[in-house]
Design an enzyme around this catalytic site. Structure first.
Site, PDB file in Angstrom:
ATOM      1  N   SER A 254       0.839  -1.197   0.000  1.00  0.00           N
ATOM      2  CA  SER A 254       0.000   0.000   0.000  1.00  0.00           C
ATOM      3  C   SER A 254       0.873   1.245   0.000  1.00  0.00           C
ATOM      4  CB  SER A 254      -0.912  -0.008   1.228  1.00  0.00           C
ATOM      5  OG  SER A 254      -0.141   0.311   2.368  1.00  0.00           O
ATOM      6  N   LYS A 255       0.231   2.374   0.031  1.00  0.00           N
ATOM      7  CA  LYS A 255       0.916   3.672   0.026  1.00  0.00           C
ATOM      8  C   LYS A 255       2.001   3.759   1.097  1.00  0.00           C
ATOM      9  CE  LYS A 255      -0.796   6.238  -3.198  1.00  0.00           C
ATOM     10  NZ  LYS A 255       0.238   6.343  -4.231  1.00  0.00           N
ATOM     11  N   ARG A 256       1.742   3.100   2.225  1.00  0.00           N
ATOM     12  CA  ARG A 256       2.698   3.151   3.325  1.00  0.00           C
ATOM     13  C   ARG A 256       4.067   2.633   2.902  1.00  0.00           C
ATOM     14  NH1 ARG A 256       1.577  -0.638   6.861  1.00  0.00           N
ATOM     15  NH2 ARG A 256      -0.045  -1.477   5.523  1.00  0.00           N
ATOM     16  N   GLY A 258       5.333   2.945  -0.141  1.00  0.00           N
ATOM     17  CA  GLY A 258       5.921   3.709  -1.241  1.00  0.00           C
ATOM     18  C   GLY A 258       4.968   3.738  -2.420  1.00  0.00           C
TER      19      GLY A 258
END
Ligand code: GLU
Ligand code: ZN
Length: 307
Positions: A254-256, A258
């Site tokens: 996920s966005k966490r 990268g």
């Protein structure tokens, strides 16, 4: 062209094109090219609230940037169109009508509250909640009563109550689901829109898809899809469920972690061949220690047997 081999990529256009989706597209494209078969792209936009044309354009653009051109489907056409699910509603409807006439599907008038009530009861008894079959054999009188109350029915499939749904997955090997855990599930919602599980079966069958290669998150949908294939008397394709791409914490990428969209990698300056090479090695292990492959080399060496 090998007519016996046809795969598809069927994205839901609900956001940026995730690299997980790109990898599913790539694996399908590689097996199609390897087998000299056909690669089809279809848009699964029955989630009206979340689907956008912008996302669809984005996915198509990113696939072309990666060089994953398709032989049939959206934009390029073919003999099994249209290739956007919201344009295929009459086809789904015809299949539903047949199931209703053959008694393999039925109208369900239960309200959301009634279904929730039954769910809670089953949970209290320590059971896995499934539909309680309340509407599976309604009398004419009951149906009239529900109609007069203004209830809008959904449509459910009659699912065998015992036995198993079994299949040999190209990645996972033999997989079995107990039929008793499936229950009579909804195939058309009360707003008249078919659910994903139904539309996907009609599409894969009518488009002649022989191998369904997709993300692991769809594994638990497969028994329902097999129940639909069986009810309609369609030939069941081969399934292959590829593992999700995880971050270093073993959680879904996920966005966490990268960048997650293909577009972000493009903007950072990665070359499409590098992204293709990298994605190919996420889940596929070639023979030997090699890590750099040209597109032609990937096509000739890629095999689902080593996924
Ligand atoms: N539309 C589904 C998704 O984007 C894919 C369904 C499938 O491959 O069967 O997750
Ligand atoms: Zn019901």
């Amino acid at each position: 062209m090998n007519k016996e081999f046809k795969v598809r990529f069927a994205p839901s256009p609900t956001g940026p094109f995730h690299i997980g989706g790109a990898r599913s597209a790539l694996f399908n494209w590689l097996v199609a090219r390897h087998q000299n078969g056909k690669f089809l792209v279809r848009i699964e936009d029955t989630d009206l609230a979340r689907s956008t044309r912008e996302s669809e354009e984005n996915i198509k653009k990113a696939m072309k940037w990666l060089g994953l051109y398709w032989d049939e489907g959206i934009d390029v056409g073919g003999e099994n169109g249209p290739y956007r699910q919201t344009e295929r509603l009459p086809l789904y409807n015809a299949a539903v009508q047949r199931l209703l006439e053959e008694g393999k599907a039925y109208y369900c008038y239960c309200s959301a509250d009634e279904l929730e009530e039954s769910r809670k009861e089953q949970l209290k008894e320590g059971k896995t909640p499934i539909y309680n079959n309340h509407c599976s054999h309604l009398t004419k009188k009951q149906i009239e009563q529900y109609k007069s109350e203004g209830r809008k029915p959904a449509i459910r499939l009659r699912v065998p109550k015992d036995g198993v749904f079994a299949f040999d997955d190209m990645v996972r090997g033999h997989v079995e689901f107990q039929a008793a855990g499936v229950g009579d599930f909804i195939i058309v919602k009360s707003d008249g829109i078919p659910v994903y599980n139904f539309a996907v079966v009609i599409d894969d069958a009518s488009m002649g898809i022989t191998h369904v290669i997709r993300a692991e998150e769809h594994l638990s949908n497969t028994p329902r899809q097999i129940a639909i294939y069986q009810a309609l008397g369609y030939k069941i394709p081969k399934f292959g469920h590829i593992s999700l791409i995880l971050g270093s914490d073993h959680k879904k990428m996920s966005k966490r972690h990268g960048a997650t969209s293909v577009d972000e990698y493009r903007k950072m300056g990665y070359l499409p061949d590098a992204v293709v090479n990298y994605l190919a090695l996420l889940g596929w292990s070639p023979k030997g220690e090699r890590e750099i492959f040209s597109r032609e080399e990937l096509i000739s060496e890629f095999s689902m047997k080593r996924v």
